[in-house]
Design a protein around this motif. Sequence first.
Motif, short mmCIF file in Angstrom:
data_model
loop_
_atom_site.label_atom_id
_atom_site.label_comp_id
_atom_site.label_asym_id
_atom_site.label_seq_id
_atom_site.Cartn_x
_atom_site.Cartn_y
_atom_site.Cartn_z
N ALA A 95 0.82 -1.21 0.00
CA ALA A 95 0.00 0.00 0.00
C ALA A 95 0.86 1.26 0.00
N ARG A 96 0.33 2.29 -0.64
CA ARG A 96 1.04 3.57 -0.72
C ARG A 96 1.16 4.19 0.68
N ALA A 97 2.14 5.05 0.84
CA ALA A 97 2.27 5.82 2.08
C ALA A 97 1.15 6.86 2.13
N PRO A 98 0.76 7.32 3.32
CA PRO A 98 -0.37 8.25 3.43
C PRO A 98 -0.24 9.50 2.57
N LEU A 99 0.98 9.98 2.37
CA LEU A 99 1.15 11.21 1.58
C LEU A 99 1.30 10.94 0.09
N ASP A 100 1.41 9.68 -0.31
CA ASP A 100 1.50 9.36 -1.73
C ASP A 100 0.13 9.54 -2.38
N VAL A 101 0.13 10.09 -3.58
CA VAL A 101 -1.12 10.32 -4.31
C VAL A 101 -1.59 9.02 -4.94
N PRO A 102 -2.85 8.62 -4.75
CA PRO A 102 -3.35 7.40 -5.40
C PRO A 102 -3.21 7.50 -6.92
N ALA A 103 -2.87 6.40 -7.53
CA ALA A 103 -2.78 6.37 -8.99
C ALA A 103 -4.19 6.28 -9.57
N ILE A 104 -4.56 7.24 -10.39
CA ILE A 104 -5.87 7.25 -11.06
C ILE A 104 -5.60 7.08 -12.55
N ILE A 105 -5.74 5.87 -13.04
CA ILE A 105 -5.29 5.51 -14.39
C ILE A 105 -6.49 5.37 -15.32
N ALA A 106 -6.51 6.17 -16.38
CA ALA A 106 -7.52 6.02 -17.43
C ALA A 106 -7.00 5.06 -18.48
N VAL A 107 -7.78 4.02 -18.76
CA VAL A 107 -7.42 3.05 -19.81
C VAL A 107 -8.25 3.45 -21.04
N GLN A 108 -7.62 4.16 -21.97
CA GLN A 108 -8.40 4.86 -23.00
C GLN A 108 -7.86 4.65 -24.40
N ASN A 109 -8.78 4.47 -25.32
CA ASN A 109 -8.51 4.54 -26.75
C ASN A 109 -9.86 4.70 -27.43
N PHE A 110 -9.92 5.53 -28.47
CA PHE A 110 -11.19 5.75 -29.16
C PHE A 110 -11.51 4.63 -30.14
N LYS A 111 -10.57 3.71 -30.35
CA LYS A 111 -10.79 2.58 -31.25
C LYS A 111 -11.38 1.43 -30.45
N GLY A 112 -12.54 0.94 -30.87
CA GLY A 112 -13.13 -0.21 -30.20
C GLY A 112 -12.39 -1.49 -30.57
N GLY A 113 -12.59 -2.52 -29.77
CA GLY A 113 -12.02 -3.83 -30.07
C GLY A 113 -10.55 -4.00 -29.73
N VAL A 114 -9.98 -3.07 -28.95
CA VAL A 114 -8.56 -3.17 -28.59
C VAL A 114 -8.37 -3.89 -27.25
N GLY A 115 -9.48 -4.32 -26.65
CA GLY A 115 -9.38 -5.01 -25.36
C GLY A 115 -9.32 -4.06 -24.18
N LYS A 116 -9.90 -2.87 -24.31
CA LYS A 116 -9.81 -1.86 -23.26
C LYS A 116 -10.39 -2.36 -21.93
N SER A 117 -11.60 -2.90 -21.97
CA SER A 117 -12.23 -3.38 -20.75
C SER A 117 -11.54 -4.63 -20.21
N THR A 118 -11.06 -5.48 -21.12
CA THR A 118 -10.34 -6.68 -20.69
C THR A 118 -9.05 -6.30 -19.99
N VAL A 119 -8.33 -5.32 -20.54
CA VAL A 119 -7.10 -4.84 -19.91
C VAL A 119 -7.41 -4.25 -18.54
N THR A 120 -8.46 -3.43 -18.47
CA THR A 120 -8.84 -2.79 -17.21
C THR A 120 -9.13 -3.82 -16.12
N THR A 121 -9.92 -4.85 -16.47
CA THR A 121 -10.32 -5.84 -15.47
C THR A 121 -9.16 -6.71 -15.05
N HIS A 122 -8.34 -7.15 -16.02
CA HIS A 122 -7.17 -7.95 -15.66
C HIS A 122 -6.18 -7.13 -14.81
N LEU A 123 -6.04 -5.85 -15.14
CA LEU A 123 -5.15 -4.99 -14.37
C LEU A 123 -5.66 -4.85 -12.93
#
Length: 398
Positions: A95-123
């Motif tokens: 776990a991050r230290a209290p003063l570390d900023v949480p990582a807020i990661i957008a998994v983004q591409n405007f092209k469908g079919g690249v596995g965006k949701s699959t990557v998000t869930t596996h990650l």
Amino acid sequence: MSSEVERIAEMAQAGEKMIERLRRQAFLPESRKALAVRYGIAEAASLLGCSTNRIRMAEEDGRLPPPLPTENGRRPGYSIEALLNMREVLGASPARAPLDVPAIIAVQNFKGGVGKSTVTTHLAHYFAVQGYRVLVVDCDSQATTTTLFGFNPHFNIRREQTLYPYLSIDPTEHDLFYAVQKTPWPNVDLIPSNLELFDVEYELAAAGADGGSVLATRFRKLKAGLADLASNYDIVLLDPPPALGTISLAVMQAANALLVPLAATTPDFCSTVQFLSMMEQVAAQLTQAGIEVHYDFVRLICSKFDSNDPSHAMVRQIMEQTFGPALLPVAILESAEISHAALRMMTVYELHQPIGTAKTHKRCKTNLNETMAQIEALVRRSWGVASPASAEEVINGP
């Protein structure tokens, strides 16, 4: 013509019923997704970065409860809950230290079919296995990520449980805590989505026609709401729509890191280049409007890579020449194990036994661990935590 239009509704209804049927078959007998995966003591020790003897000693002296033996006297392995308890008792929490900023990661591409949701869930599940506290926010009205977490967006999720009450023109919620749902993973929560979330796009587009102030307010509002929630997590993963709409823009501004999946095909490469160009233009416009966009890291990850396909190898080489170190060196390999797991509304990390051959499963999971570890290293670097050096690096230098 009207009969054909009506047929669309009939197909949609039939499809929704089939999704629910598949969900019930996958999650019998309670029709609720459960986590059956277990880890042997050697794998548990590897995940915690300690020896098996240390785990056994903690069990012998009572600090850790040993797993209850099966009827034949064998150790059944450790659950995720047991691993999380081990991390606390043995001081192996990442776990991050209290003063570390949480990582807020957008998994983004405007092209469908690249596995965006699959990557998000596996990650999300990879980070969960490693012991992080994870929040997944499904911002896409298609709700693929919500489905992979075992919810049927049509039958199980109401609009009031999505981002809609918070982002709508007439909000009924003033923070995002109302939307957080528990998942089968004890350290992964979800804000789900369904088709009704798309109403936000209509409302904000209509409001934006009278000026950008409403849009700017909503952009800042999503960021503020996620910042409040993120204090309870180490990692927040955002799955936005595969289009440049108002929700995608809000996600783009709310994130502090960007991960772009793309497949190793020429159309996907060209589409991703266009996506990056649009991102640059939009970021500049948001900055001019006084809306800050800042990322700790921006990386591209090649998904659905077939190492036996010469065309994939050629396109990947083009990616490497074009994007350089921004392209993560290890690609996600195309695997039947991922597809078979998705059919069961699962990820590979949720399988308690291989669906295909043991060799295929092991190769797939090893590859996923390597690809996801690249992103984990970037997150920890943003917290000022270096990855452990390998034996080769210790001997030969980095």
